[in-house]
Design a protein around this motif. Structure first.
Motif, PDB file in Angstrom:
ATOM      1  N   ALA A   5     -49.415 -47.631  22.071  1.00  0.00           N
ATOM      2  CA  ALA A   5     -49.931 -48.193  22.941  1.00  0.00           C
ATOM      3  C   ALA A   5     -51.585 -48.683  22.467  1.00  0.00           C
ATOM      4  O   ALA A   5     -51.964 -49.670  22.383  1.00  0.00           O
ATOM      5  CB  ALA A   5     -50.129 -47.936  24.438  1.00  0.00           C
TER       6      ALA A   5
ATOM      7  N   ALA B 131     -49.909 -48.494  29.548  1.00  0.00           N
ATOM      8  CA  ALA B 131     -49.181 -47.337  29.498  1.00  0.00           C
ATOM      9  C   ALA B 131     -49.934 -46.108  29.939  1.00  0.00           C
ATOM     10  O   ALA B 131     -49.833 -45.088  29.762  1.00  0.00           O
ATOM     11  CB  ALA B 131     -49.067 -46.876  27.875  1.00  0.00           C
TER      12      ALA B 131
ATOM     13  N   MET C 288     -43.788 -47.372  28.167  1.00  0.00           N
ATOM     14  CA  MET C 288     -45.018 -47.425  28.426  1.00  0.00           C
ATOM     15  C   MET C 288     -45.347 -47.668  29.864  1.00  0.00           C
ATOM     16  O   MET C 288     -46.091 -46.818  30.643  1.00  0.00           O
ATOM     17  CB  MET C 288     -45.991 -48.512  27.722  1.00  0.00           C
ATOM     18  CG  MET C 288     -46.138 -48.580  26.270  1.00  0.00           C
ATOM     19  SD  MET C 288     -46.747 -49.838  25.708  1.00  0.00           S
ATOM     20  CE  MET C 288     -46.554 -49.769  23.797  1.00  0.00           C
TER      21      MET C 288
ATOM     22  N   ARG D  47     -47.787 -43.289  23.804  1.00  0.00           N
ATOM     23  CA  ARG D  47     -49.336 -43.633  24.166  1.00  0.00           C
ATOM     24  C   ARG D  47     -49.768 -43.735  22.747  1.00  0.00           C
ATOM     25  O   ARG D  47     -50.739 -44.944  22.999  1.00  0.00           O
ATOM     26  CB  ARG D  47     -49.578 -42.231  24.696  1.00  0.00           C
ATOM     27  CG  ARG D  47     -49.589 -42.041  26.131  1.00  0.00           C
ATOM     28  CD  ARG D  47     -49.973 -40.896  26.642  1.00  0.00           C
ATOM     29  NE  ARG D  47     -51.322 -40.114  26.052  1.00  0.00           N
ATOM     30  CZ  ARG D  47     -52.448 -40.556  26.857  1.00  0.00           C
ATOM     31  NH1 ARG D  47     -52.402 -40.821  28.243  1.00  0.00           N
ATOM     32  NH2 ARG D  47     -53.658 -40.107  26.322  1.00  0.00           N
TER      33      ARG D  47
END
Lengths: 552, 341
Positions: free
Chosen positions: B235, B57, B211, B232
């Motif tokens: 991730a 990401a 991502m 984000r």
């Protein structure tokens, strides 16, 4: 024929200019046959430009006309050397010189003030004015060298205030620059250049861009004072009214060439604008049948940026369903902003209604849900993933927003991206749009500008949007690709009924395609024209004729 | 397909060749080392895999891995506290660890979202700050299982809790196959493969693709409707949760739950392994993570007996530290060069 005419006209202008300028003395700066390429793209093509002592010289041109490149060459900006240098000759006061770095440019008496401030905000006005060339104790200079020698406070203060006085302003020397208003910061920048010994040429890139009219007037007064001291000023601005009122001579650049030079007092904003845009606009023919309905699809009311420092009355605009609307204006006048407000996540105030639904500020997702999509003018920066395949670029937005190219794999609770489907669609697009490539897996960065734009259009087709914003759809393309791209956009409008909003500085293209054209100036819609109306009138409005404040 | 090796991989391969030559010279038995290397690979490999979602990401290398590792330590401690043994103990450890990692990861992810562009340095400090915070927790947490507490005084958790009688070697000793002189820990390897499969599948989902788009061009992703902060965050949570799983697997192989500063020793080797495998903070594939983890562990296993036999005994550990940290530094240097290119 046209080319020949232009050339003759140019020769006439040049010789007329030379005759007049010879009375003013010798040229301080002479640029001869300057050419510059970035890769395959030609940014400057055999540009000749001479600047005489005591002259304020205007340089105008639309975005991508080669202004910045020319300034960078004069100023010894490292980007020029890094990209293979330039060809041609520069003479400073009769001597051959080509500044290889900014320091060399300064030594040759060339100073530049950039649009973005290059000041040290935490330091005082005085320190900023003298930074880099402070006067130090001459005796100690000899012993330990100037860079270790103590700075003479009183002398530097005197020189700093002298520099500002020559611009006709007075400031508290100990004030931190951070606390100054924008226009005074600009004065400090200019003061720093003026304070240097031996300044011959001062280059100003959009010095008044972030100023109110009143402050801009003060700035112009200051520049006139400098002119009397014999300093040449190269004045780059999008505000044609200022250029006309200030400059002795104006050079117009288009597509990397000098298209014309105009002398005061014959300067006329309309003529300048016409030269910037190109005469072709007068012959453009509208060629498509209207597809427009009476229903208003997009309504913007008094939209202004929340973050922008310039106060603007706001953009008001209505676009009908099925319409092809053009947005235009001179560069820097904000005609790409509606797209950025609706789809670019720029926070705004005002009211936007899309397909009957009120939108909230800064939400891209909301606009996407309502069926809007944008292909931004910064194609490489925002419109594409250059390091990903054609197929991934085309499929991404549709997969993310419409759940296309996704299939379920039992027993997983979530869908997985279906590469085959995406590739098949990409292949279909490659054939339909004539994208020149090796196949759907080729990386987008390896394609030419025109083919990259076709990939962008394929992205939009995958989304089949109700409303499509396109920023500068044909910028940086050859004529064939331009025609193809415009045809594709119109096809989308005709077949799936997409309402199109095209923001472009190519007025000629807009006249051919659009139902209506909104002309922007100073961040506002000044007038909306029917495509068949007189293009001369549009240029007049663009270049600053007052009295046109009709929003619809 | 042409394979292009990056400098860290080349350096480690040269080092490996030297070690192998040295091994032959001293007559080192290779088969036990091969068997051992497979255990070490899977034991440490999941932590290397855990780096991938954040890199995918565009968040960078997860220097804040101790956050996920600590979540696993809490998860395993809970399982021991409730005296959950064997397969049930390990599975419940995983469930607790993942649940806690999701909470920790969310907080850590929100922090990183506010520090865009400086995630790696922020991660280093999060890691260093988080461990002492957890140290306080270990001393005051109200655990009551005597096997976990300090033998003297009976207050606070001991630094090393033995997993004997709980889930020690639960994966290592499942489905072990003997192939001549080599023993293959199939159970452990299958679990590792499962984690690989999960990551590969996640990368193929809509969120996984989002991502990748954020890494390749965040502006493009935003204009295409990707909610940058949410993806984000996802991730970071994924990386943290997989790191927690990795810690559980590591502990069952190690035979102990190592509390206190134990978690701080595992981050850099994992990062280094990924870089040796050819990954970087802007781009890393599952293959990089798998190859790097194996190479790193194999080289380490080989270097100890070889250095002991030929050179001074401590040299192996010193060389390992030099390579581990040197490789990270080298990768940063390369990153700088790419940025300026």
């Amino acid at each position: 024929m046209y080319c020949l005419g232009l050339k003759t006209m140019l020769m006439y202008y040049q010789s007329k200019n030379e005759r007049q300028m010879n009375n003013m003395g010798q040229p301080i700066i002479e640029m001869k046959q300057i050419s510059k390429c970035f890769g395959e793209a030609r940014a400057l093509d055999q540009v000749d430009l001479s600047l005489w002592a005591g002259e304020i010289h205007g340089l105008v041109g639309s975005n991508g006309s080669g202004k910045s490149t020319l300034l960078n060459i004069l100023n010894g900006h490292p980007v020029i050397a890094e990209t293979g240098g330039f060809s041609g000759e520069i003479r400073v006061a009769g001597q051959t010189a080509s500044p290889g770095s900014i320091v060399e440019a300064i030594q040759q008496g060339i100073g530049m003030v950039h649009q973005e401030f290059a000041l040290m905000p935490e330091m005082s006005v005085k320190d900023n004015l003298r930074a880099g060339y402070e006067v130090s104790n001459p005796l100690i200079d000899r012993l330990v060298g100037a860079s270790f020698s103590p700075i003479l406070e009183v002398e530097n203060r005197r020189l700093a205030s002298e520099a500002l006085a020559s611009l006709g302003i007075e400031l508290n020397m100990d004030e931190k620059v951070r606390n100054l208003p924008v226009h005074l910061k600009q004065f400090v920048e200019i003061g720093r250049e003026v304070g240097r010994d031996g300044l011959r040429l001062l280059i100003l890139d959009e010095p008044t861009a972030s100023m109110s009219q009143e402050n801009a007037k003060d700035m112009m007064e200051a520049l006139k004072r400098l002119k009397q001291k014999g300093i040449v000023i190269l004045f780059v601005s999008h505000r044609l009214e200022e250029v006309v009122s200030l400059c002795d001579r104006v050079t117009v650049l288009r597509d990397g060439r000098v298209v014309s030079q105009h002398l005061a007092p014959e300067l006329d904003p309309e003529k300048l604008a016409l030269d910037m845009i190109g005469e072709g606009v007068l012959k453009a023919q509208h060629f498509r049948e209207e597809n427009m309905t009476e229903t208003v699809f997009l309504k913007m009311k008094q939209i202004a940026s929340r973050t922008e420092s310039i106060a603007s009355a706001g953009i008001s605009l209505e676009v009908n369903k099925g319409e092809v609307m053009g947005l235009t204006g001179l560069a820097g006048h904000g005609f790409t902003m509606p797209g950025n407000f609706l789809m670019g996540g720029v926070p705004w105030t005002g009211e936007i209604e899309l397909d009957g639904q009120r939108l909230s500020s800064g939400s891209i997702q909301e606009a996407l849900r309502q069926g809007a999509f944008m292909l931004p003018d910064e194609r490489k920066e925002l419109g594409l993933m250059l390091h990903a395949s054609i197929s991934e670029n085309i499929a991404f937005a549709a997969r993310h927003n419409l759940k296309r190219f996704i299939s379920r794999l039992w027993p997983l609770p979530f869908g997985l991206s279906n590469q085959q489907q995406a590739d098949a669609f990409a292949l279909e697009m490659i054939r339909a749009l004539g994208i020149k490539c090796r196949g759907p897996h080729q990386h987008v960065r390896e394609l030419s500008g025109g083919n990259q734009q076709k990939v962008c259009i394929a992205r939009a087709i995958a989304m089949s949007p109700k409303l499509l914003f396109v920023g500068e759809p044909t910028r940086g393309m050859d004529i064939q690709s331009k025609e193809m791209v415009l045809k594709l956009l119109i096809e989308m409008n005709r077949t799936i009924g997409t309402t199109l909003i095209i923001a472009s500085s190519e007025l000629e293209e807009l006249i051919r395609l659009c139902d209506r054209i909104a002309v922007f100036r100073d961040g506002e819609v000044v007038k909306v024209f029917k495509a068949l109306e007189d293009p001369k009138q549009m240029i007049r409005v663009m270049s600053g004729e007052r009295g046109h404040r009709d929003a619809h | 397909m042409r394979i292009k090796l990056k400098p860290p991989t080349i350096v480690i391969l040269i080092y490996l060749a030297m070690l192998l030559a040295g091994g032959f010279y001293v007559g080192l038995p290779l088969f036990p080392i091969l068997s051992e290397s497979m255990v070490k690979f899977a034991m440490n490999g999941i932590m290397v895999l855990s780096l991938l979602p954040m890199i995918h990401a565009g968040v960078g290398l997860n220097f804040g891995m101790p956050v996920g590792l600590s979540a696993a330590l809490v998860g395993m401690s809970l399982a021991i506290q409730f005296k959950l043994q064997g397969g049930v103990g390990f599975l419940s450890s995983l469930v607790f660890a993942i649940a806690i990692a999701v909470v920790f990861g969310a907080a850590y992810g929100k922090l990183l979202n506010r520090l865009k562009g400086r995630e790696e340095i922020a991660g280093v400090f999060t890691g260093f700050a988080f461990i002492p915070l957890m140290n306080i927790f270990w001393t005051v947490a109200p655990f009551t299982n005597r096997q976990m507490l300090y033998p003297v005084g009976g207050v606070g958790l001991r630094p090393k809790i033995s997993l004997d009688g709980y889930f020690r070697f639960i994966l290592d000793e499942t489905l072990v196959i003997q192939l001549g002189k080599i023993s293959i820990p199939l159970g452990l390897l299958l679990f590792y493969a499962l984690v690989v499969a999960v990551i590969a599948l996640i990368f193929k989902t809509q969120n996984g693709k989002a991502m990748a788009a954020l890494r390749l061009n965040s502006g493009f992703a935003r204009l295409s409707g990707v909610d940058e902060n949410r993806v984000r965050l996802l991730a970071v949570i994924l990386s943290t949760a997989i790191a927690a799983v990795g810690m559980c697997v590591y502990s069952q192989s190690f035979g102990f739950v190592q509390l206190y500063d134990g978690a701080s020793m595992l981050t850099f080797p994992a990062l280094s392994a990924l870089l040796i495998g050819g990954g970087g903070s802007r781009q890393a594939t599952i293959t990089n993570a798998v190859a790097g983890a194996y190479l790193y562990q194999f080289v380490y296993l080989l270097s100890v007996p070889v250095a002991n036999a030929i050179l001074i005994p401590e040299l192996a550990e010193l060389l390992r530290m030099i390579i581990t940290n040197g490789v990270i530094l080298f990768a940063m240097l390369m990153e700088r060069r790419w940025q300026h290119a």
